[in-house]
Design an enzyme around this catalytic site. Structure first.
Site, PDB file in Angstrom:
ATOM      1  N   CYS A  26      61.788  50.760  33.097  1.00 46.11           N
ATOM      2  CA  CYS A  26      63.097  50.228  32.716  1.00 46.11           C
ATOM      3  C   CYS A  26      64.247  51.067  33.239  1.00 46.11           C
ATOM      4  O   CYS A  26      65.410  50.727  33.059  1.00 46.11           O
ATOM      5  CB  CYS A  26      63.137  50.060  31.209  1.00 46.11           C
ATOM      6  SG  CYS A  26      61.690  49.095  30.688  1.00 46.11           S
ATOM      7  N   HIS A  64      71.412  52.231  26.735  1.00 43.19           N
ATOM      8  CA  HIS A  64      70.146  51.587  27.089  1.00 43.19           C
ATOM      9  C   HIS A  64      69.644  50.739  25.925  1.00 43.19           C
ATOM     10  O   HIS A  64      69.002  49.708  26.125  1.00 43.19           O
ATOM     11  CB  HIS A  64      69.101  52.650  27.453  1.00 43.19           C
ATOM     12  CG  HIS A  64      67.778  52.099  27.877  1.00 43.19           C
ATOM     13  ND1 HIS A  64      67.633  51.378  29.040  1.00 43.19           N
ATOM     14  CD2 HIS A  64      66.558  52.120  27.295  1.00 43.19           C
ATOM     15  CE1 HIS A  64      66.356  50.993  29.152  1.00 43.19           C
ATOM     16  NE2 HIS A  64      65.696  51.419  28.110  1.00 43.19           N
ATOM     17  N   GLU A 114      68.475  57.506  21.299  1.00 42.50           N
ATOM     18  CA  GLU A 114      69.640  57.479  22.185  1.00 42.50           C
ATOM     19  C   GLU A 114      70.901  57.863  21.413  1.00 42.50           C
ATOM     20  O   GLU A 114      71.757  58.595  21.913  1.00 42.50           O
ATOM     21  CB  GLU A 114      69.799  56.095  22.812  1.00 42.50           C
ATOM     22  CG  GLU A 114      70.871  56.086  23.905  1.00 42.50           C
ATOM     23  CD  GLU A 114      70.925  54.768  24.675  1.00 42.50           C
ATOM     24  OE1 GLU A 114      70.208  53.826  24.297  1.00 42.50           O
ATOM     25  OE2 GLU A 114      71.710  54.693  25.636  1.00 42.50           O
ATOM     26  N   LYS A 146      72.204  44.292  25.754  1.00 43.15           N
ATOM     27  CA  LYS A 146      70.881  43.691  25.547  1.00 43.15           C
ATOM     28  C   LYS A 146      70.884  42.723  24.368  1.00 43.15           C
ATOM     29  O   LYS A 146      70.026  41.847  24.280  1.00 43.15           O
ATOM     30  CB  LYS A 146      69.821  44.762  25.348  1.00 43.15           C
ATOM     31  CG  LYS A 146      69.518  45.519  26.637  1.00 43.15           C
ATOM     32  CD  LYS A 146      68.301  46.394  26.493  1.00 43.15           C
ATOM     33  CE  LYS A 146      67.907  47.054  27.805  1.00 43.15           C
ATOM     34  NZ  LYS A 146      68.768  48.202  28.177  1.00 43.15           N
ATOM     35  N   HIS A 176      66.104  42.531  27.281  1.00 40.86           N
ATOM     36  CA  HIS A 176      65.778  43.696  28.100  1.00 40.86           C
ATOM     37  C   HIS A 176      65.136  43.215  29.403  1.00 40.86           C
ATOM     38  O   HIS A 176      64.040  42.663  29.390  1.00 40.86           O
ATOM     39  CB  HIS A 176      64.825  44.587  27.303  1.00 40.86           C
ATOM     40  CG  HIS A 176      64.507  45.876  27.981  1.00 40.86           C
ATOM     41  ND1 HIS A 176      65.098  46.268  29.167  1.00 40.86           N
ATOM     42  CD2 HIS A 176      63.666  46.880  27.626  1.00 40.86           C
ATOM     43  CE1 HIS A 176      64.624  47.445  29.515  1.00 40.86           C
ATOM     44  NE2 HIS A 176      63.751  47.838  28.608  1.00 40.86           N
ATOM     45  N   PHE A 213      59.415  53.602  30.061  1.00 40.81           N
ATOM     46  CA  PHE A 213      58.067  54.007  29.673  1.00 40.81           C
ATOM     47  C   PHE A 213      57.562  55.023  30.692  1.00 40.81           C
ATOM     48  O   PHE A 213      57.845  54.919  31.887  1.00 40.81           O
ATOM     49  CB  PHE A 213      57.107  52.801  29.708  1.00 40.81           C
ATOM     50  CG  PHE A 213      57.147  51.923  28.473  1.00 40.81           C
ATOM     51  CD1 PHE A 213      58.049  52.147  27.445  1.00 40.81           C
ATOM     52  CD2 PHE A 213      56.260  50.866  28.352  1.00 40.81           C
ATOM     53  CE1 PHE A 213      58.061  51.332  26.321  1.00 40.81           C
ATOM     54  CE2 PHE A 213      56.277  50.042  27.239  1.00 40.81           C
ATOM     55  CZ  PHE A 213      57.166  50.271  26.216  1.00 40.81           C
TER      56      PHE A 213
HETATM   57  C1  LIG Z   1      73.016  50.635  31.944  1.00 41.66           C
HETATM   58  O1  LIG Z   1      72.808  50.493  30.585  1.00 41.66           O
HETATM   59  C2  LIG Z   1      71.774  49.611  30.249  1.00 41.66           C
HETATM   60  C3  LIG Z   1      71.719  49.497  28.772  1.00 41.66           C
HETATM   61  O2  LIG Z   1      72.527  48.502  28.303  1.00 41.66           O
HETATM   62  C4  LIG Z   1      70.480  50.128  30.747  1.00 41.66           C
HETATM   63  O3  LIG Z   1      69.379  49.319  30.389  1.00 41.66           O
HETATM   64  C5  LIG Z   1      70.622  50.200  32.198  1.00 41.66           C
HETATM   65  O4  LIG Z   1      69.438  50.731  32.676  1.00 41.66           O
HETATM   66  C6  LIG Z   1      71.795  51.081  32.593  1.00 41.66           C
HETATM   67  N1  LIG Z   1      72.012  51.063  34.021  1.00 41.66           N
HETATM   68  C7  LIG Z   1      72.202  52.154  34.724  1.00 41.66           C
HETATM   69  C8  LIG Z   1      72.471  51.940  36.148  1.00 41.66           C
HETATM   70  O5  LIG Z   1      72.159  53.279  34.249  1.00 41.66           O
HETATM   71  C1  LIG Z   2      63.415  58.795  28.174  1.00 40.99           C
HETATM   72  O1  LIG Z   2      62.357  58.079  28.670  1.00 40.99           O
HETATM   73  C2  LIG Z   2      61.430  57.666  27.703  1.00 40.99           C
HETATM   74  C3  LIG Z   2      60.182  57.193  28.296  1.00 40.99           C
HETATM   75  O2  LIG Z   2      59.151  57.495  27.417  1.00 40.99           O
HETATM   76  C4  LIG Z   2      62.042  56.551  26.992  1.00 40.99           C
HETATM   77  O3  LIG Z   2      61.128  55.864  26.157  1.00 40.99           O
HETATM   78  C5  LIG Z   2      63.082  57.203  26.204  1.00 40.99           C
HETATM   79  O4  LIG Z   2      63.820  56.181  25.571  1.00 40.99           O
HETATM   80  C6  LIG Z   2      64.009  58.062  27.025  1.00 40.99           C
HETATM   81  N1  LIG Z   2      64.604  59.019  26.174  1.00 40.99           N
HETATM   82  C7  LIG Z   2      65.392  58.681  25.168  1.00 40.99           C
HETATM   83  C8  LIG Z   2      65.840  59.774  24.320  1.00 40.99           C
HETATM   84  O5  LIG Z   2      65.786  57.587  24.953  1.00 40.99           O
END
Ligand SMILES: *[C@@H]1O[C@H](CO)[C@@H](O)[C@H](O)[C@H]1NC(C)=O
Ligand SMILES: *[C@@H]1O[C@H](CO)[C@@H](O)[C@H](O)[C@H]1NC(C)=O
Ligand SMILES: *[C@@H]1O[C@H](CO)[C@@H](O)[C@H](O)[C@H]1NC(C)=O
Ligand SMILES: *[C@@H]1O[C@H](CO)[C@@H](O)[C@H](O)[C@H]1NC(C)=O
Ligand SMILES: *[C@@H]1O[C@H](CO)[C@@H](O)[C@H](O)[C@H]1NC(C)=O
Ligand SMILES: *[C@@H]1O[C@H](CO)[C@@H](O)[C@H](O)[C@H]1NC(C)=O
Length: 420
Positions: free
Chosen positions: A168, A309, A320, A342, A347, A408
């Protein structure tokens, strides 16, 4: 250091095909999450973010040849149409000579799971008919770099040809790596983004078996994705693609291109923790954001907006939030806008990073902060202290915006965009 700017945008998403259409719907608080068809009936989750079929048919027949619609895998078709819109928008190739080959323009388009449907169908065909059941196009239809391959052939892009697959975080890494290629002098411009066409029962079934997806809203799909809400219960799978034109700043200025934003910083890190779960304190996320700010030489004090994210899972959103709380220590957190789009589109797995980067760039351009749909009540207001832009768009002038992506396998990435 060479500055890198964004000069073109293209989008295929559950909220519509085309940037204008989808952005207007996002800002109006519309949802692109719908009930899935009967192929998904046996699953515990039967909702998803699906690209509207009428708009897709129209866009694909206007932009792709009949043979491409038949033979090119859908994930690459999404990328080709998004890339066409971005290229139209930036006029990069019109200015460079449309039919020429371009050794100084490259392509970086990744995907998370590429073509699950082809794999499933081929296994069935092999079991029924033996080797004759395997199509000669099987391999080029499943390998992850074919989005980049097809887009490069379509536009004659002979610069770096790159394809990232980091679950992702794919879209964020695609864009960040492409920006670095320009900084290092490998290319003057890059067509960069990511794509996913994952709407298959085996893909969704896999996430359902891992207990990652929302299962309680099969009768009210638009309420299923609810980042940061106390009732959030997993993510909603979606499909789509976003592609950006990235360009060296002087190159863009010399040809009078419209500039949407600057890619100021890019951070990457690994959790080294667990196959699917983040550490509670979000340490990997924190380090990725810190690095993006450091590369840009921008202080956390200057960030107005974060496109989180946040996928609507209990653990991920909390981790997060913890990382953001640490990053912005000392600031009045309710003054910082953090939203997750999202809630509206679900997602998009490998597609998420680029689609949300595009929304972040639109937020910088317009000052419209897209809402977090379905955020009725925070799970714990003493811990979740930001302005999460609940349900309705807010307006605010944004100078710098951070966009996070995590995947992941423990991969984290963050991009910092700024106004030029
Ligand atoms: C931007 O934020 C979204 C979460 O809404 C995340 O899923 C995506 O990966 C992010 N994109 C970048 C380029 O960091
Ligand atoms: C960093 O990457 C992991 C992959 O296991 C993801 O699940 C996680 O959301 C990320 N870290 C945080 C703090 O979100
Ligand atoms: C790109 O521009 C051409 C020519 O105007 C148009 O036919 C096509 O539909 C556009 N493609 C996209 C995806 O916007
Ligand atoms: C690069 O583009 C070519 C087509 O020009 C394609 O066949 C190839 O798969 C691409 N390579 C990568 C690594 O994406
Ligand atoms: C970083 O920013 C600070 C404050 O704006 C400035 O004084 C410094 O020169 C910058 N450093 C670099 C390496 O550009
Ligand atoms: C924090 O920011 C919010 C929203 O901008 C504002 O209402 C509040 O007064 C601020 N609190 C402090 C202590 O400055």
């Amino acid at each position: 250091m060479t500055r890198v700017v964004v000069t073109g945008l293209g989008l295929v998403s559950p909220l519509g095909v085309g940037v204008k259409q989808a952005w207007n719907r996002l800002i109006a608080g519309k949802s692109g999450i719908v009930a899935l068809d009967e192929r998904f009936d046996a699953l515990s989750c039967r909702v998803g973010g699906v690209v509207p079929q009428d708009e897709w048919s129209e866009a694909s027949s206007a932009n792709l040849a009949a043979g491409e619609i038949k033979r090119v895998p859908l994930f690459a078709q999404y990328a080709m149409v998004a890339a066409q819109e971005a290229v139209n928008d930036s006029k990069l190739l019109a200015d460079a000579g449309e039919s020429a080959k371009h050794t100084d323009i490259g392509c970086s388009i990744g995907t998370g799971i590429a073509n699950m449907a082809e794999l499933a169908d081929t296994v069935t065909a092999f079991n029924n008919k033996g080797p004759r059941g395997i199509s000669p196009l099987f391999v080029p239809r499943i390998i992850a770099n074919m989005g980049a391959g097809h887009v490069s052939m379509r536009f004659g892009l002979q610069g770096p040809n790159h394809s990232v697959s980091t679950a992702c975080a794919t879209g964020a890494h695609s864009i960040g790596d492409a920006a670095n290629f320009i900084r290092l002098g490998y290319a003057k411009a890059m067509i960069a983004g990511s794509t996913e066409a994952c709407m298959h029962p085996i893909a969704l079934g896999g996430f359902a078996r891992a207990k990652s997806v929302a299962t309680k809203w099969n009768d009210s799909p638009s309420e299923a994705s609810r980042p940061f809400d106390k009732d959030r219960g997993g993510f909603v799978m979606g499909e789509g693609s976003a592609v950006l034109v990235l360009e060296e700043y002087e190159h863009a200025v010399a040809r009078g291109a419209p500039i949407y934003a600057e890619v100021c910083g890019y951070g990457l890190s690994g959790d080294a923790h667990h196959i699917t779960a983040p550490p509670d304190d979000g340490n990997g996320a924190y380090r990725a954001m810190k690095q993006a700010l450091k590369q840009a030489n921008v202080s956390a004090v200057k960030i107005d907006y974060v496109n989180a994210h946040a996928t609507s899972t209990p653990l991920g959103d909390a981790a997060e939030n913890a990382a953001l709380t640490q990053l912005f220590e000392g600031r009045n957190l309710s003054d910082i806008a953090v939203s997750s789009t999202k809630g509206a589109i679900g997602h998009l797995l490998g597609g998420a990073g680029s689609v949300e980067a595009l929304f972040t760039i639109k937020a910088l351009e317009t000052g419209d902060l897209p809402p977090t749909l379905n955020l009725n009540e925070l799970s714990d207001p003493d811990v979740f202290k930001f302005n999460f832009v609940p349900k309705e768009t807010q307006h605010r002038d944004v100078r710098y915006a951070l966009n996070n992506s995590f995947g992941f396998g423990g991969t984290n990435s963050s991009l910092l965009f700024g106004k030029v």
